[in-house]
Design a protein around this motif. Structure first.
Motif, short mmCIF file in Angstrom:
data_model
loop_
_atom_site.label_atom_id
_atom_site.label_comp_id
_atom_site.label_asym_id
_atom_site.label_seq_id
_atom_site.Cartn_x
_atom_site.Cartn_y
_atom_site.Cartn_z
N VAL A 1 0.84 -1.21 0.00
CA VAL A 1 0.00 0.00 0.00
C VAL A 1 0.87 1.26 0.00
O VAL A 1 0.58 2.23 -0.69
N GLY A 2 1.96 1.24 0.77
CA GLY A 2 2.80 2.42 0.92
C GLY A 2 3.57 2.82 -0.31
O GLY A 2 3.70 4.01 -0.61
N VAL A 3 4.09 1.84 -1.07
CA VAL A 3 4.87 2.17 -2.27
C VAL A 3 4.02 2.88 -3.31
O VAL A 3 4.43 3.92 -3.86
N ILE B 1 -12.91 2.20 7.18
CA ILE B 1 -13.00 1.32 6.00
C ILE B 1 -12.11 0.09 6.20
O ILE B 1 -12.54 -1.05 5.97
N SER B 2 -10.87 0.30 6.64
CA SER B 2 -9.93 -0.81 6.84
C SER B 2 -10.45 -1.82 7.83
O SER B 2 -10.45 -3.03 7.59
N TYR B 3 -10.89 -1.33 8.98
CA TYR B 3 -11.34 -2.20 10.07
C TYR B 3 -12.52 -3.05 9.64
O TYR B 3 -12.55 -4.28 9.84
N GLY C 1 -8.28 6.55 -1.33
CA GLY C 1 -8.27 6.25 0.09
C GLY C 1 -8.88 4.89 0.40
O GLY C 1 -8.37 4.14 1.24
N VAL C 2 -9.96 4.55 -0.30
CA VAL C 2 -10.60 3.24 -0.10
C VAL C 2 -9.66 2.12 -0.52
O VAL C 2 -9.47 1.13 0.20
N PHE C 3 -9.04 2.28 -1.70
CA PHE C 3 -8.13 1.23 -2.17
C PHE C 3 -6.93 1.07 -1.25
O PHE C 3 -6.48 -0.05 -0.99
N GLY D 1 -6.01 -2.38 1.22
CA GLY D 1 -4.80 -3.07 0.77
C GLY D 1 -4.70 -3.29 -0.72
O GLY D 1 -3.88 -4.11 -1.17
N MET D 2 -5.48 -2.56 -1.51
CA MET D 2 -5.45 -2.70 -2.98
C MET D 2 -4.44 -1.72 -3.57
O MET D 2 -4.80 -0.73 -4.22
N GLY D 3 -3.17 -2.00 -3.32
CA GLY D 3 -2.10 -1.11 -3.77
C GLY D 3 -2.02 -0.99 -5.27
O GLY D 3 -1.69 0.08 -5.81
#
Length: 462
Positions: A249-251, A307-309, A384-386, A390-392
């Motif tokens: 996600v971060g990259v 959303i993540s939780y 933000g949703v992706f 975790g949909m990097g």
């Protein structure tokens, strides 16, 4: 944040109040951060010296580059932390937060070193000339060479703390540094104070970031045992699961911000080819446009933990409700913002500088910038949703499309077709296309979600 409070917020609190609890502090801190970003331009602008204002503008892409690290470790770690909390996997939460903290610390040190070693070529790359070089160099010394580590760490720590639902404390830390910067700016910049010009703006920024970092460190010390965020070296690991989870996600988020830096540099260089007053006006308009942009960003960042939780826990009904409520609110705000900024473009620019030529340029530029806002808000929310789930890959596609495929080529094309005055409209055209693409991708994602958790709190809070 205690476990019972955290679970209530994410699992059962009515959607409007849950979104408000997460987003309002984040938006307020974002708005204060805008004031903090605008403060340098405003107080330097009071000197009525376009060269000093231009120096702050030229340095902006380097500070934007910090966001690549912020997103790599902040967005990447916080997304994985919130999803792990949804699975009740606290060990992963601890390890992700430690990885994010120490990764940011090392990256900030590298920024400082590289800026010091490659100072001369960096100034050339940014577009500094004989008029603006000294001011740009002095500003970068304090904000990057000395200030990179506290600047990056305080933003990343806000992400980590926000991931467990403690949005208020994350915002207090961010706002405390920003407000201090606003207080220190006139003291260091203006003739009645230390009369340091652009260099004073950089020094004020450095000190305020150190203060914000201190707040977060004290917060973790006080909340020890009642927070899932850990910066203890014993939790630091480079296990494949942690590194891959954060980087997936971060990259893409980091690449998105690097492309933003490239876009900002291209915009500044194209504007600098006309006149110093045009460059100063462009910088002022970019700062004014940050107000609605940061509101939209605050919404997308604020709702991410929810959303993540709920994605990780399988409560897709609550996920949809939170997303729908957020989208409606933010779009109304952005349309209103566009109308106000288009109608009052001249007076808004005039608040930052008294030079009539700079104001005339800025009044025209701002009309182009503000048209992008409703579309940009939707794009931010989709990305933000992706990132939250975790949909990097999807967020990376949108990042490349926004800047590399659309906005940067449009800057050159519109500048060729409508010299100088076409530049501010590149973002609006790019975001319009992006909104259509991102909207389709988001709808496809929502349709794939299982119809589970429909008994959760509705948008109305019933």
């Amino acid at each position: 944040m205690a476990a019972i409070e955290r679970e209530h917020l994410f699992e059962s609190q009515p959607i409007p109040s849950a979104v408000a609890a997460l987003c309002v502090p984040t938006i307020l801190s974002s708005l204060v951060m805008v004031l903090y970003n605008m403060a340098d331009t405003y107080f330097v602008g009071l000197l009525n010296d376009p060269a000093e204002t231009g120096a702050v503008t030229l340095a902006a892409p380097v500070l934007l580059a910090f966001n690549a690290v912020n997103n790599l470790f902040g967005v990447g770690s916080s997304s994985m932390m919130s999803r792990a909390m949804g699975r009740k996997d606290l060990e992963t939460v601890y390890r992700c937060s430690a990885f994010g903290f120490y990764g940011s610390l090392i990256s900030g040190g590298l920024f400082s070193l590289l800026c010091a070693v490659f100072r001369a070529p960096l100034l050339t790359l940014l577009g500094a000339d004989a008029t603006t070089s000294a001011g740009t160099d002095a500003y970068l010394f304090w904000t990057v060479t000395i200030g990179a580590i506290p600047s990056i760490l305080n933003v990343v720590m806000a992400y980590l703390i926000r991931s467990e639902g403690a949005a208020l404390h994350a915002s207090i830390g961010t706002m405390s540094g920003c407000l201090l910067n606003i207080v220190l700016d006139p003291i260091f910049i203006l003739p009645w104070g230390f009369d340091m010009g652009a260099e004073g703006a950089g020094l004020a920024t450095c000190l305020s970031n150190m203060f914000a970092l201190g707040y977060f460190l004290i917060y973790l010390l006080v909340k020890r045992g009642n927070t899932c965020v850990s910066i203890s070296p014993r939790w630091l690991t480079v296990r494949r699961q942690i590194v891959t989870g954060v980087c997936s996600v971060g990259v893409p988020a980091a690449i998105q911000n690097l492309l933003n830096v490239i876009g900002s540099t291209v915009l500044n260089n194209l504007a600098a080819g006309y006149a110093t007053t045009a460059l100063a006006a462009m910088g002022i308009c970019v700062k004014i446009n940050m107000v609605p942009m940061y509101i939209a960003m605050g919404f997308s960042q604020g709702v991410m933990p929810l959303i993540s939780y709920n994605y990780s826990s399988g409560n897709s009904g609550r996920l949809r409700a939170g997303l729908s409520f957020s989208a409606k609110i933010i779009e109304v705000l952005m349309v209103l913002s566009t109308v106000v900024m288009f109608a009052a473009s001249g007076p808004l620019v005039g608040m930052f500088i008294g030079d009539s030529e700079t104001v005339a340029y800025g009044a025209q530029f701002l009309k182009g910038f503000c048209l992008a806002q409703p579309f940009l808000a939707l794009d931010f929310l989709c990305v933000g949703v992706f990132q939250a789930v975790g949909m990097g890959k999807e967020s990376l596609i949108l990042a490349i499309l926004r800047k590399a495929a659309l906005e940067i080529p449009l800057l050159y094309l519109l500048n060729f077709l409508f010299p100088l005055y076409g530049l501010p409209f590149a973002q609006a055209v790019a975001e319009l296309v992006m909104a259509a693409v991102a909207g389709v991708m988001l709808l496809r994602f929502l349709r794939r979600l299982p119809e589970k958790g429909q008994g959760a709190a509705s948008v109305t809070g019933v």
